[in-house]
Every structure is written in C-alpha cells, then in structure tokens.
Design a protein around this motif. Sequence first.
Motif, PDB file in Angstrom:
ATOM      1  N   ALA A   1       4.073 -13.100  -6.225  1.00  0.00           N
ATOM      2  CA  ALA A   1       4.146 -12.311  -4.992  1.00  0.00           C
ATOM      3  C   ALA A   1       3.399 -10.994  -5.153  1.00  0.00           C
ATOM      4  CB  ALA A   1       5.607 -12.054  -4.629  1.00  0.00           C
ATOM      5  N   LEU A   2       3.515 -10.388  -6.316  1.00  0.00           N
ATOM      6  CA  LEU A   2       2.796  -9.148  -6.586  1.00  0.00           C
ATOM      7  C   LEU A   2       1.293  -9.386  -6.568  1.00  0.00           C
ATOM      8  CD1 LEU A   2       3.249  -6.181  -7.227  1.00  0.00           C
ATOM      9  CD2 LEU A   2       3.384  -6.782  -9.650  1.00  0.00           C
ATOM     10  N   THR A   3       0.867 -10.517  -7.120  1.00  0.00           N
ATOM     11  CA  THR A   3      -0.551 -10.877  -7.094  1.00  0.00           C
ATOM     12  C   THR A   3      -1.042 -11.056  -5.671  1.00  0.00           C
ATOM     13  OG1 THR A   3      -0.350 -11.983  -9.244  1.00  0.00           O
ATOM     14  CG2 THR A   3      -2.252 -12.559  -7.893  1.00  0.00           C
ATOM     15  N   ALA A   4      -0.238 -11.732  -4.842  1.00  0.00           N
ATOM     16  CA  ALA A   4      -0.609 -11.949  -3.436  1.00  0.00           C
ATOM     17  C   ALA A   4      -0.768 -10.623  -2.708  1.00  0.00           C
ATOM     18  CB  ALA A   4       0.442 -12.817  -2.744  1.00  0.00           C
ATOM     19  N   GLY A   5       0.137  -9.685  -2.958  1.00  0.00           N
ATOM     20  CA  GLY A   5       0.050  -8.384  -2.312  1.00  0.00           C
ATOM     21  C   GLY A   5      -1.164  -7.586  -2.753  1.00  0.00           C
ATOM     22  N   ILE A   6      -1.463  -7.640  -4.045  1.00  0.00           N
ATOM     23  CA  ILE A   6      -2.642  -6.932  -4.559  1.00  0.00           C
ATOM     24  C   ILE A   6      -3.917  -7.528  -3.972  1.00  0.00           C
ATOM     25  CG2 ILE A   6      -3.996  -6.508  -6.657  1.00  0.00           C
ATOM     26  CD1 ILE A   6      -1.340  -6.204  -8.157  1.00  0.00           C
ATOM     27  N   ASP A   7      -3.960  -8.849  -3.855  1.00  0.00           N
ATOM     28  CA  ASP A   7      -5.132  -9.507  -3.268  1.00  0.00           C
ATOM     29  C   ASP A   7      -5.327  -9.116  -1.807  1.00  0.00           C
ATOM     30  OD1 ASP A   7      -5.626 -10.743  -5.658  1.00  0.00           O
ATOM     31  OD2 ASP A   7      -4.792 -12.693  -5.085  1.00  0.00           O
ATOM     32  N   ALA A   8      -4.218  -8.906  -1.087  1.00  0.00           N
ATOM     33  CA  ALA A   8      -4.297  -8.584   0.338  1.00  0.00           C
ATOM     34  C   ALA A   8      -4.525  -7.103   0.605  1.00  0.00           C
ATOM     35  CB  ALA A   8      -3.012  -9.034   1.040  1.00  0.00           C
ATOM     36  N   ALA A   9      -4.262  -6.257  -0.380  1.00  0.00           N
ATOM     37  CA  ALA A   9      -4.364  -4.814  -0.187  1.00  0.00           C
ATOM     38  C   ALA A   9      -5.816  -4.379   0.007  1.00  0.00           C
ATOM     39  CB  ALA A   9      -3.760  -4.083  -1.382  1.00  0.00           C
ATOM     40  N   THR A  10      -6.029  -3.432   0.894  1.00  0.00           N
ATOM     41  CA  THR A  10      -7.374  -2.950   1.200  1.00  0.00           C
ATOM     42  C   THR A  10      -7.581  -1.484   0.831  1.00  0.00           C
ATOM     43  OG1 THR A  10      -6.717  -2.350   3.459  1.00  0.00           O
ATOM     44  CG2 THR A  10      -7.578  -4.587   3.113  1.00  0.00           C
ATOM     45  N   GLY A  11      -6.583  -0.856   0.240  1.00  0.00           N
ATOM     46  CA  GLY A  11      -6.659   0.578  -0.027  1.00  0.00           C
ATOM     47  C   GLY A  11      -7.605   0.955  -1.149  1.00  0.00           C
ATOM     48  N   ASP A  12      -7.975   2.230  -1.180  1.00  0.00           N
ATOM     49  CA  ASP A  12      -8.753   2.770  -2.290  1.00  0.00           C
ATOM     50  C   ASP A  12      -7.919   2.827  -3.557  1.00  0.00           C
ATOM     51  OD1 ASP A  12     -11.182   3.504  -0.743  1.00  0.00           O
ATOM     52  OD2 ASP A  12      -9.758   4.821   0.287  1.00  0.00           O
ATOM     53  N   ALA A  13      -6.606   2.850  -3.404  1.00  0.00           N
ATOM     54  CA  ALA A  13      -5.677   2.788  -4.536  1.00  0.00           C
ATOM     55  C   ALA A  13      -4.500   1.924  -4.120  1.00  0.00           C
ATOM     56  CB  ALA A  13      -5.205   4.178  -4.943  1.00  0.00           C
ATOM     57  N   VAL A  14      -3.926   1.223  -5.089  1.00  0.00           N
ATOM     58  CA  VAL A  14      -2.821   0.296  -4.835  1.00  0.00           C
ATOM     59  C   VAL A  14      -1.629   0.697  -5.691  1.00  0.00           C
ATOM     60  CG1 VAL A  14      -2.037  -2.098  -5.044  1.00  0.00           C
ATOM     61  CG2 VAL A  14      -4.343  -1.602  -4.195  1.00  0.00           C
ATOM     62  N   ILE A  15      -0.434   0.704  -5.083  1.00  0.00           N
ATOM     63  CA  ILE A  15       0.792   1.065  -5.790  1.00  0.00           C
ATOM     64  C   ILE A  15       1.794  -0.081  -5.668  1.00  0.00           C
ATOM     65  CG2 ILE A  15       2.700   2.704  -5.952  1.00  0.00           C
ATOM     66  CD1 ILE A  15       0.923   4.786  -4.631  1.00  0.00           C
ATOM     67  N   PRO A  16       2.030  -0.857  -6.738  1.00  0.00           N
ATOM     68  CA  PRO A  16       3.124  -1.842  -6.710  1.00  0.00           C
ATOM     69  C   PRO A  16       4.458  -1.112  -6.644  1.00  0.00           C
ATOM     70  CG  PRO A  16       1.557  -2.315  -8.477  1.00  0.00           C
ATOM     71  CD  PRO A  16       1.250  -0.929  -7.982  1.00  0.00           C
ATOM     72  N   PHE A  17       5.365  -1.646  -5.837  1.00  0.00           N
ATOM     73  CA  PHE A  17       6.622  -0.936  -5.586  1.00  0.00           C
ATOM     74  C   PHE A  17       7.723  -1.958  -5.360  1.00  0.00           C
ATOM     75  CE2 PHE A  17       9.511   1.770  -3.076  1.00  0.00           C
ATOM     76  CZ  PHE A  17       9.478   2.948  -3.825  1.00  0.00           C
ATOM     77  N   ASP A  18       8.949  -1.637  -5.806  1.00  0.00           N
ATOM     78  CA  ASP A  18      10.093  -2.525  -5.620  1.00  0.00           C
ATOM     79  C   ASP A  18      10.843  -2.165  -4.345  1.00  0.00           C
ATOM     80  OD1 ASP A  18       9.548  -3.933  -7.897  1.00  0.00           O
ATOM     81  OD2 ASP A  18      10.969  -2.831  -9.158  1.00  0.00           O
ATOM     82  N   ALA A  19      11.351  -3.196  -3.668  1.00  0.00           N
ATOM     83  CA  ALA A  19      12.040  -2.988  -2.399  1.00  0.00           C
ATOM     84  C   ALA A  19      13.413  -2.352  -2.581  1.00  0.00           C
ATOM     85  CB  ALA A  19      12.186  -4.319  -1.658  1.00  0.00           C
ATOM     86  N   ASP A  20      13.994  -2.413  -3.775  1.00  0.00           N
ATOM     87  CA  ASP A  20      15.368  -1.943  -3.974  1.00  0.00           C
ATOM     88  C   ASP A  20      15.498  -0.429  -4.065  1.00  0.00           C
ATOM     89  OD1 ASP A  20      14.345  -1.369  -6.489  1.00  0.00           O
ATOM     90  OD2 ASP A  20      15.305  -3.087  -7.458  1.00  0.00           O
ATOM     91  N   LEU A  21      14.366   0.301  -4.012  1.00  0.00           N
ATOM     92  CA  LEU A  21      14.347   1.767  -4.034  1.00  0.00           C
ATOM     93  C   LEU A  21      14.869   2.366  -5.331  1.00  0.00           C
ATOM     94  CD1 LEU A  21      15.502   2.597  -0.379  1.00  0.00           C
ATOM     95  CD2 LEU A  21      13.180   2.616  -1.307  1.00  0.00           C
ATOM     96  N   GLN A  22      14.882   1.582  -6.407  1.00  0.00           N
ATOM     97  CA  GLN A  22      15.203   2.182  -7.699  1.00  0.00           C
ATOM     98  C   GLN A  22      14.098   3.140  -8.144  1.00  0.00           C
ATOM     99  OE1 GLN A  22      16.606  -1.600  -9.985  1.00  0.00           O
ATOM    100  NE2 GLN A  22      17.802   0.094 -10.786  1.00  0.00           N
ATOM    101  N   ASP A  23      12.883   2.845  -7.719  1.00  0.00           N
ATOM    102  CA  ASP A  23      11.766   3.760  -7.943  1.00  0.00           C
ATOM    103  C   ASP A  23      11.673   4.684  -6.726  1.00  0.00           C
ATOM    104  OD1 ASP A  23      11.128   2.385 -10.313  1.00  0.00           O
ATOM    105  OD2 ASP A  23       9.950   0.938  -9.180  1.00  0.00           O
ATOM    106  N   PRO A  24      11.961   5.969  -6.866  1.00  0.00           N
ATOM    107  CA  PRO A  24      12.012   6.864  -5.703  1.00  0.00           C
ATOM    108  C   PRO A  24      10.639   7.004  -5.041  1.00  0.00           C
ATOM    109  CG  PRO A  24      13.029   7.867  -7.642  1.00  0.00           C
ATOM    110  CD  PRO A  24      12.294   6.663  -8.119  1.00  0.00           C
ATOM    111  N   PRO A  25      10.554   6.833  -3.726  1.00  0.00           N
ATOM    112  CA  PRO A  25       9.273   7.033  -3.026  1.00  0.00           C
ATOM    113  C   PRO A  25       8.710   8.438  -3.203  1.00  0.00           C
ATOM    114  CG  PRO A  25      10.875   5.943  -1.604  1.00  0.00           C
ATOM    115  CD  PRO A  25      11.616   6.400  -2.814  1.00  0.00           C
TER     116      PRO A  25
END
Length: 320
Positions: free
Chosen positions: A85-109
């Motif tokens: 799923a992470l690979t699919a998201g990275i492939d679809a991303a169009t940004g100049d920079a990409v940030i993988p992030f978890d939905a559970d919010l353990q990593d503070p935005p």
Amino acid sequence: MNQDCAVVRRRISLVVPFHNEAAVISQFFVSVTSVLRGLKDVDYEIVCVNDGSTDTTLDMLLMACKHDRHVLVVDLSRNFGKEAALTAGIDAATGDAVIPFDADLQDPPEVIPRLIERWREGYDVVLAKRAERNTDTWTKRGTAMLFYRVHNAISETLIPNDAGDFRLMSRNVVEALKQLPENRRFMKGLFAWVGFRTTQIEYVRLSRAAGKTKFSAWKLWNFALEGLTSFGTLPLRVWTYIGGATASFAILYALYLTLRTLLRGVDVPGYASIITAVLFLGGAQLVGIGVIGEYVGRIYMEAKRRPVYIVRKVYGSDGA
C-alpha cells in the motif's frame, strides 16, 4: 528580477495507507489538514491508499475526497499489506517531496513543518527518529532493538535505529525507489538502500489516536524475517562456517579416538553421547535447510513477477 530566481510554490505529498481505520479517519483529517494548510509557499496533496478495508474506511475516505480537492484516494483491489500500500501511494504521489505517514496519528502532524524546513536546506531525505518508545510495550521495545542490531550486523544496508517509515523524501529519491523491481518489499530497507543526502530530526511518538494496531506478534515476526533476508546473505554464509567448524571438530575427535584406541585399547562408547551428537547435527542441518528455504521462497515469489499491488480505482483529481 531574474525568472530563475523567482519563488516556486512546491508541492508536498502525504502518503497514508489505510486498513480498517474508520475509528480514526475523522480525527486524522482534522489534525493533518490543520497543519498542512498552515504551511507557507507549499501546496499539498493527501494520497490515501485503501488497502482492502472491510469496514467503512473507503466510504469515509471518499467523503473526504468529495469535500477536499487535496485528497486523492487509491483503492486497491484487496488487502496487499502495508508495504504494498505504501508503494502504491508513493507511485501515485506527484509532489516535489513525499512523506509516508501512518493513519493512527502516532506520528504527530506537527513534525511535518520541521521535515520540510530541513528539506529546504538541501537534504534529499529527512528522517524522523523517535526520541523514545514509551508508547510501546517492554516486549516490543526489546524486540525492536534486537531487530535493528541483528539486521545492521548481518546486512550490507544499514537501517537507522528507531526510524520508521515517517520521513520526507525528495522527488529524486522517489524516482529512484520507483526503479526498484522487488515484489517482496521491505520499505525501510529500500529507503536506506537508495541513499542520497540524509539528515534526521527527533520527535516524541504518541499513542494511537483510536482503533487497534493491525500488526500481531506473528505478523511482526514475519516482517522481521523479511527484513533480515532482504538485504544480505550472511544467514546463508554462516552455515558454511558452522559446517566447516563441525567438520573440523569431527576430524579432531576422530584423531583423538584413534590415539586413545592405540594407547588404551577399544572400549564401548556411551549411548548418550551418540544420541546427543546425532540430534545436534540433525537439528543444525534442519535449521540450515530452513534458512535456505527462506531465500529459495523469496526467489520463487520474485520469479513470478506478479505486480506489487492492483488498483481497483482512483478517486480524486484524476479519477471519478
């Protein structure tokens, strides 16, 4: 003013895998969008990958997509696992920079602006390193520390301790990742393998905002095996050393028996020592075969050349 010196509005892609995360989705979008909207001179997109959820996750993602043009939803045909799923998201991303992030919010935005600040200083990769792991159980902290130590001891590609998927990667890094053809993907290792100019920041990881973790002890064990066999062959090579040491010991023991027989005559060897030797050698051989089997299994899966994931539909700027 020279056009080349004009300020360019850069685009950030937040890539978030979702698997049965309905309990946290509303809070996720409130927390993340409040941070992203406050970024200066930065456009953004939130690439949400629905990894075969069986609850109302997809419906809630589509609702968010409908009301926010920044949200892109990639719906996979089934559950392929977080790495896919992470690979699919990275492939679809169009940004100049990409940030993988978890939905559970353990990593503070709130850490995201710090990542972007270091990226603007010229770094291609900005790691978010956990300052401590107090939100994890004692067992998980211990096994995680053991995994990092063992992996880095046997692997040619070193993984930074206490650095998960949460990081910022420039477009150059993303394009390099997209060239890697592996089907069985250990993303932390792939992130480290591509290299590029890297720095890190520290942050405090929080408890899950809602819901339960999708990683059982069995899944974590298999995930660890994936990492240990993905970036080195030392587990195979070590059995050459074990075999050589065992053969050397057998030769020395044979010489000892020969000399003892010549000097003291023949006696009846003990049954217990024979059984112990047979069981030890049999067990060692089975373990060695098991290690070989792990690598052969990876070769078998890679040889099929199946895609890492299959997209059922994309919703958002380029979709419905």
